[in-house]
Design a protein around this motif. Structure first.
Motif, mmCIF file in Angstrom:
data_model
loop_
_atom_site.group_PDB
_atom_site.id
_atom_site.type_symbol
_atom_site.label_atom_id
_atom_site.label_comp_id
_atom_site.label_asym_id
_atom_site.label_seq_id
_atom_site.Cartn_x
_atom_site.Cartn_y
_atom_site.Cartn_z
ATOM 1 N N ALA A 1 -12.866 5.578 3.826
ATOM 2 C CA ALA A 1 -13.032 6.735 2.696
ATOM 3 C C ALA A 1 -11.241 6.895 2.480
ATOM 4 O O ALA A 1 -10.599 7.028 1.176
ATOM 5 N N VAL A 2 -10.398 7.507 4.289
ATOM 6 C CA VAL A 2 -9.549 7.741 3.984
ATOM 7 C C VAL A 2 -8.544 6.729 2.815
ATOM 8 O O VAL A 2 -7.378 6.976 2.657
ATOM 9 N N THR A 3 -8.876 5.580 3.501
ATOM 10 C CA THR A 3 -8.185 4.020 3.060
ATOM 11 C C THR A 3 -8.446 4.219 0.802
ATOM 12 O O THR A 3 -7.619 3.805 0.350
ATOM 13 N N ALA A 4 -9.752 4.318 0.895
ATOM 14 C CA ALA A 4 -9.792 4.441 -0.607
ATOM 15 C C ALA A 4 -8.841 5.185 -1.639
ATOM 16 O O ALA A 4 -7.928 5.235 -1.998
ATOM 17 N N GLY A 5 -9.292 6.942 -0.699
ATOM 18 C CA GLY A 5 -7.996 7.746 -1.200
ATOM 19 C C GLY A 5 -6.780 8.798 -1.223
ATOM 20 O O GLY A 5 -6.456 7.910 -2.293
ATOM 21 N N TYR A 6 -6.441 7.476 -0.322
ATOM 22 C CA TYR A 6 -5.444 7.834 -0.003
ATOM 23 C C TYR A 6 -4.395 7.171 -1.323
ATOM 24 O O TYR A 6 -2.890 7.221 -1.309
ATOM 25 N N GLY A 7 -5.198 5.849 -0.673
ATOM 26 C CA GLY A 7 -4.550 4.151 -1.476
ATOM 27 C C GLY A 7 -4.166 4.101 -3.229
ATOM 28 O O GLY A 7 -3.533 4.622 -3.523
ATOM 29 N N LEU A 8 -5.501 4.987 -3.095
ATOM 30 C CA LEU A 8 -5.304 6.077 -4.478
ATOM 31 C C LEU A 8 -4.802 6.748 -4.986
ATOM 32 O O LEU A 8 -3.864 6.882 -6.136
ATOM 33 N N LEU A 9 -4.071 7.929 -4.538
ATOM 34 C CA LEU A 9 -3.072 8.589 -4.503
ATOM 35 C C LEU A 9 -1.991 8.174 -4.515
ATOM 36 O O LEU A 9 -1.161 8.212 -5.673
ATOM 37 N N LEU A 10 -1.433 7.242 -3.715
ATOM 38 C CA LEU A 10 -0.339 6.866 -3.905
ATOM 39 C C LEU A 10 0.152 5.680 -4.543
ATOM 40 O O LEU A 10 1.392 5.406 -5.525
ATOM 41 N N HIS A 11 -1.192 4.892 -5.284
ATOM 42 C CA HIS A 11 -1.029 4.239 -6.542
ATOM 43 C C HIS A 11 -0.313 5.380 -7.579
ATOM 44 O O HIS A 11 0.096 4.853 -8.254
ATOM 45 N N ARG A 12 -1.710 5.972 -7.758
ATOM 46 C CA ARG A 12 -1.126 6.777 -9.685
ATOM 47 C C ARG A 12 0.122 7.737 -9.217
ATOM 48 O O ARG A 12 0.706 7.693 -10.343
ATOM 49 N N PHE A 13 0.619 8.162 -8.116
ATOM 50 C CA PHE A 13 1.564 8.576 -8.229
ATOM 51 C C PHE A 13 2.888 8.418 -7.722
ATOM 52 O O PHE A 13 3.530 9.393 -7.827
ATOM 53 N N THR A 14 3.399 7.075 -6.817
ATOM 54 C CA THR A 14 3.947 6.821 -6.297
ATOM 55 C C THR A 14 4.759 6.135 -6.961
ATOM 56 O O THR A 14 4.192 4.701 -6.910
ATOM 57 N N ASP A 15 6.089 5.277 -5.934
ATOM 58 C CA ASP A 15 6.207 3.823 -6.639
ATOM 59 C C ASP A 15 5.885 2.947 -5.487
ATOM 60 O O ASP A 15 6.484 2.094 -4.227
ATOM 61 N N ALA A 16 4.949 3.411 -4.417
ATOM 62 C CA ALA A 16 4.610 3.126 -2.638
ATOM 63 C C ALA A 16 4.136 1.780 -2.954
ATOM 64 O O ALA A 16 3.511 1.056 -4.270
ATOM 65 N N TYR A 17 4.807 0.876 -2.105
ATOM 66 C CA TYR A 17 4.543 -0.916 -2.054
ATOM 67 C C TYR A 17 2.928 -1.192 -1.422
ATOM 68 O O TYR A 17 2.840 -0.396 -0.203
ATOM 69 N N ALA A 18 2.509 -1.519 -2.491
ATOM 70 C CA ALA A 18 1.157 -1.548 -1.658
ATOM 71 C C ALA A 18 0.599 -0.166 -0.806
ATOM 72 O O ALA A 18 0.248 -0.300 0.373
ATOM 73 N N PRO A 19 -0.509 0.227 -1.393
ATOM 74 C CA PRO A 19 -0.683 1.073 -1.161
ATOM 75 C C PRO A 19 -2.164 1.775 -0.514
ATOM 76 O O PRO A 19 -2.352 1.900 0.198
ATOM 77 N N PHE A 20 -3.149 0.513 -0.826
ATOM 78 C CA PHE A 20 -4.201 0.478 -0.129
ATOM 79 C C PHE A 20 -3.798 0.017 0.899
ATOM 80 O O PHE A 20 -4.591 -0.019 2.024
ATOM 81 N N VAL A 21 -3.233 -1.313 1.331
ATOM 82 C CA VAL A 21 -2.869 -1.894 3.161
ATOM 83 C C VAL A 21 -2.114 -0.778 3.023
ATOM 84 O O VAL A 21 -3.000 -0.672 4.530
ATOM 85 N N ASP A 22 -0.993 -0.006 2.780
ATOM 86 C CA ASP A 22 -0.199 0.673 4.126
ATOM 87 C C ASP A 22 -1.654 1.746 4.075
ATOM 88 O O ASP A 22 -1.015 2.245 5.365
ATOM 89 N N SER A 23 -2.233 2.258 3.258
ATOM 90 C CA SER A 23 -3.081 2.986 3.505
ATOM 91 C C SER A 23 -4.419 3.070 4.387
ATOM 92 O O SER A 23 -4.770 3.473 5.548
ATOM 93 N N ALA A 24 -4.573 1.912 4.861
ATOM 94 C CA ALA A 24 -5.508 1.217 5.703
ATOM 95 C C ALA A 24 -4.956 1.026 7.142
ATOM 96 O O ALA A 24 -5.243 1.463 8.202
ATOM 97 N N VAL A 25 -3.546 0.917 6.878
ATOM 98 C CA VAL A 25 -2.750 1.053 8.276
ATOM 99 C C VAL A 25 -2.905 2.745 9.080
ATOM 100 O O VAL A 25 -3.122 2.996 10.221
ATOM 101 N N LEU A 26 -2.771 3.354 7.965
ATOM 102 C CA LEU A 26 -2.402 4.633 7.758
ATOM 103 C C LEU A 26 -4.563 5.466 9.160
ATOM 104 O O LEU A 26 -4.371 6.053 9.502
ATOM 105 N N ALA A 27 -5.065 5.148 8.018
ATOM 106 C CA ALA A 27 -6.899 4.865 8.234
ATOM 107 C C ALA A 27 -7.051 4.778 9.463
ATOM 108 O O ALA A 27 -7.527 5.489 10.326
ATOM 109 N N VAL A 28 -6.724 3.804 9.599
ATOM 110 C CA VAL A 28 -7.428 2.866 11.349
ATOM 111 C C VAL A 28 -6.316 3.631 12.072
ATOM 112 O O VAL A 28 -7.027 3.482 12.846
#
Length: 184
Positions: A96-123
């Motif tokens: 859930a954190v991967t999906a939610g934070y990835g969506l936030l980064l995708h929508r509101f930042t210039d993050a590179y690979a927001p969902f993959v980056d968020s998966a690293v964060l969550a796990v």
């Protein structure tokens, strides 16, 4: 090109990871120093979830350090297994954190690979929480993190960091084997 900050962060953090596999409480204060340096490195590469993760590591390193030394009813906390219901809930929370934070980064930042980056964060957060409590399942989480992080860091030109995360993957197998022996 590898920056001096990236080299220093990795050298310090590699020491912390090695100490973790050896079940040494010194992993915590060493990792704390590495995390401070990694905030700067990851933020500069637009890996905002990874930079945020380092802030989480700074706080949890202080807590984990205390828990390892004092959390075992007056003695050092022993290596143990995680109850299955807690582990299942934690894995679902990480997804859930991967999906939610990835969506936030995708929508509101210039993050590179927001969902993959968020998966690293969550796990990683899951792995850190398990490590703080000396749960053997931490090593499975780190195996997943390292497998995701290596290609991510390669894609951002963090070659030294990617190489070390490949080494961390091997270290996670070593830690798992060593902690299994200690659990018996």
């Amino acid at each position: 090109m590898t920056s001096p900050a990236e080299i220093a962060a990795n050298a310090i953090f590699a020491t912390s990871v090695w100490l973790s596999a050896r079940n040494s409480p010194h992993n915590w204060w060493v990792g704390l120093i590495g995390s401070v340096l990694f905030v700067w490195v990851f933020y500069g590469k637009q890996l905002y979830a990874d930079a945020t993760l380092q802030l989480f590591f700074i706080v949890t390193s202080l807590i984990g350090w205390w828990q390892w030394l004092h959390g075992g009813e007056g003695a050092q906390l022993p290596v143990r297994r995680t109850p299955r219901p807690w582990l299942a809930a934690a894995v679902l929370a990480a997804l859930a954190v991967t999906a939610g934070y990835g969506l936030l980064l995708h929508r509101f930042t210039d993050a590179y690979a927001p969902f993959v980056d968020s998966a690293v964060l969550a796990v990683s957060a899951l792995g850190q929480l398990l490590l703080m409590n000396r749960r053997i399942e931490t090593w499975y989480a780190w195996l997943v993190v390292d497998a995701i992080a290596v290609p991510l860091y390669l894609s951002r030109g963090l070659y030294f960091t990617a190489a070390l995360y490949a080494a961390y993957w091997i270290n996670a197998w070593y830690g798992l084997r060593r902690w299994r022996r200690e659990l018996r």
